[in-house]
Design a protein around this motif. Structure first.
Motif, short mmCIF file in Angstrom:
data_model
loop_
_atom_site.label_atom_id
_atom_site.label_comp_id
_atom_site.label_asym_id
_atom_site.label_seq_id
_atom_site.Cartn_x
_atom_site.Cartn_y
_atom_site.Cartn_z
N THR A 24 -3.94 -11.81 -7.26
CA THR A 24 -3.32 -11.34 -6.03
C THR A 24 -2.77 -9.93 -6.23
O THR A 24 -1.98 -9.68 -7.14
N ALA A 25 -3.20 -9.01 -5.38
CA ALA A 25 -2.71 -7.64 -5.46
C ALA A 25 -1.29 -7.57 -4.94
O ALA A 25 -0.95 -8.19 -3.93
N GLU A 26 -0.45 -6.82 -5.63
CA GLU A 26 0.94 -6.63 -5.21
C GLU A 26 1.20 -5.15 -4.99
O GLU A 26 0.72 -4.31 -5.75
N HIS A 27 1.97 -4.87 -3.96
CA HIS A 27 2.38 -3.49 -3.74
C HIS A 27 3.33 -3.05 -4.85
O HIS A 27 4.05 -3.87 -5.43
N TYR A 28 3.32 -1.78 -5.13
CA TYR A 28 4.15 -1.22 -6.20
C TYR A 28 5.62 -1.59 -5.97
O TYR A 28 6.11 -1.56 -4.85
N LEU A 29 6.30 -1.96 -7.06
CA LEU A 29 7.70 -2.37 -7.05
C LEU A 29 7.92 -3.67 -6.27
O LEU A 29 9.05 -3.99 -5.91
N GLY A 30 6.82 -4.40 -5.99
CA GLY A 30 6.95 -5.62 -5.20
C GLY A 30 7.44 -5.35 -3.80
O GLY A 30 8.12 -6.19 -3.19
N LEU A 31 7.08 -4.19 -3.26
CA LEU A 31 7.57 -3.77 -1.95
C LEU A 31 7.28 -4.82 -0.89
O LEU A 31 6.13 -5.20 -0.67
N ARG A 85 1.94 -3.30 4.34
CA ARG A 85 0.66 -3.82 4.78
C ARG A 85 -0.47 -3.23 3.95
O ARG A 85 -0.36 -2.11 3.43
N THR A 86 -1.55 -3.98 3.83
CA THR A 86 -2.75 -3.46 3.17
C THR A 86 -3.50 -2.58 4.17
O THR A 86 -3.93 -3.06 5.22
N MET A 87 -3.63 -1.32 3.84
CA MET A 87 -4.25 -0.37 4.76
C MET A 87 -5.74 -0.23 4.45
O MET A 87 -6.12 0.04 3.30
N PRO A 88 -6.59 -0.39 5.46
CA PRO A 88 -8.04 -0.33 5.24
C PRO A 88 -8.54 1.11 5.13
O PRO A 88 -9.33 1.59 5.94
N PHE A 113 -4.43 -1.35 -6.78
CA PHE A 113 -4.25 -2.23 -5.62
C PHE A 113 -5.59 -2.50 -4.94
O PHE A 113 -5.87 -3.63 -4.52
N ALA A 114 -6.44 -1.48 -4.87
CA ALA A 114 -7.73 -1.64 -4.19
C ALA A 114 -8.63 -2.63 -4.92
O ALA A 114 -9.20 -3.54 -4.31
N TRP A 115 -8.78 -2.46 -6.24
CA TRP A 115 -9.71 -3.37 -6.93
C TRP A 115 -9.14 -4.78 -7.01
O TRP A 115 -9.88 -5.77 -6.92
N GLN A 116 -7.81 -4.90 -7.15
CA GLN A 116 -7.23 -6.24 -7.18
C GLN A 116 -7.35 -6.93 -5.82
O GLN A 116 -7.53 -8.15 -5.76
N THR A 117 -7.27 -6.17 -4.75
CA THR A 117 -7.50 -6.73 -3.42
C THR A 117 -8.96 -7.14 -3.26
O THR A 117 -9.27 -8.22 -2.75
N ALA A 118 -9.86 -6.30 -3.73
CA ALA A 118 -11.29 -6.55 -3.55
C ALA A 118 -11.77 -7.77 -4.32
O ALA A 118 -12.61 -8.54 -3.83
N VAL A 119 -11.27 -7.97 -5.54
CA VAL A 119 -11.80 -9.08 -6.35
C VAL A 119 -11.35 -10.43 -5.82
O VAL A 119 -11.91 -11.47 -6.21
N ASP A 120 -10.36 -10.45 -4.94
CA ASP A 120 -9.94 -11.71 -4.34
C ASP A 120 -11.05 -12.36 -3.52
O ASP A 120 -11.00 -13.56 -3.25
N THR A 121 -12.02 -11.58 -3.10
CA THR A 121 -13.07 -12.10 -2.22
C THR A 121 -14.35 -12.47 -2.96
O THR A 121 -15.27 -13.00 -2.33
#
Length: 248
Positions: free
Chosen positions: A2-9, A13-16, A49-57
């Protein structure tokens, strides 16, 4: 993963962005074809963040590794085999390589090597050798920060095998005005000139710096019970010693 925003912000939102969408497409293509690719760009531009978001799929196991700076081939074999097998590897590089080839031949998977710019020529060739073996069944994604592409492009055997290449860069001022108002509710309705001030003094187009600013600004806004304005903004600058350029 699971991708996390920096500092656990929280609330971000995940911006496309174009780079995120290209990363998603690249990883899907690599997995489908068991090919090699690279995602690179300066620190803080959103690669991780991008690659961690992408590998979720993806529908194959993901093995993500990071090696220390300038590792030996033995160290690369130990870290990779340890992550794949869940045990502490022992033996020579040649013995570990045989085990790696067996494991990497068992089933399709995606191997992600983060901070790939830390690999020297021998280690780059070693990873390429594992991928090129006819029996192995894995896609390989190299991810790196400053200097990554300069390191990889020197290796002709590797460069010619890179099926997908995604370059990250800081957001332009126009991109900041498109992206940041939707990035976090803190910026809803904020004057565009204030967003540009934050970017010019503090963030410089980097998502990591925007996350840092947002994290602090949220707390200052809560403490003062007021929405983001120039006074809050300058208070955040002061808390961070004048912004991201301070001390450089």
């Amino acid at each position: 993963m699971t991708a996390e925003h920096y500092l656990g912000l929280t609330g971000a939102r995940t911006m496309p962005t174009t780079a995120l969408q290209l990363t998603q497409r690249a990883i899907n293509d690599l997995v489908e074809l068991q090919a090699m690719g690279v995602v690179y760009g300066p620190a803080g531009s959103g690669k991780t963040f991008a690659w961690q978001t992408a590998v979720d799929t993806v529908d194959v196991p993901v093995c993500a590794v990071q090696f220390p700076s300038r590792p030996s081939m033995l160290r690369v074999a130990q870290v990779l085999l340890g992550r794949l097998s869940g045990r502490i590897p022992k033996g020579s590089r040649f013995a570990l390589s045989d085990e790696l080839l067996d494991l990497l031949s068992e089933r399709p998977r995606l191997v992600v090597v983060d901070e790939a710019q830390w690999l020297n020529r021998d280690c780059i060739e070693y990873v390429r050798h594992l991928h090129d073996d006819p029996a192995t069944k894995f896609a390989l994604l190299l991810v790196g920060g400053n200097g990554c592409w300069e390191v990889l492009e020197r290796e002709a055997m590797l460069r010619s095998r890179l099926f997908r290449r995604v370059a990250f860069a800081p957001m332009s001022a126009d991109a900041v005005l498109r992206v940041i108002p939707n990035y976090h509710q803190l910026y809803t309705g904020v004057d565009p000139e204030l967003l540009l001030l934050i970017d010019d003094v503090f963030a410089h187009g980097y998502f990591r710096e925007w996350a840092t600013f947002t994290h602090t600004a949220q707390h200052v806004c809560e403490d003062r019970d007021t929405p983001l304005d120039e006074a809050i903004t300058r208070a955040v600058f002061a808390l961070h010693d004048g912004g991201a350029d301070a001390g450089r």
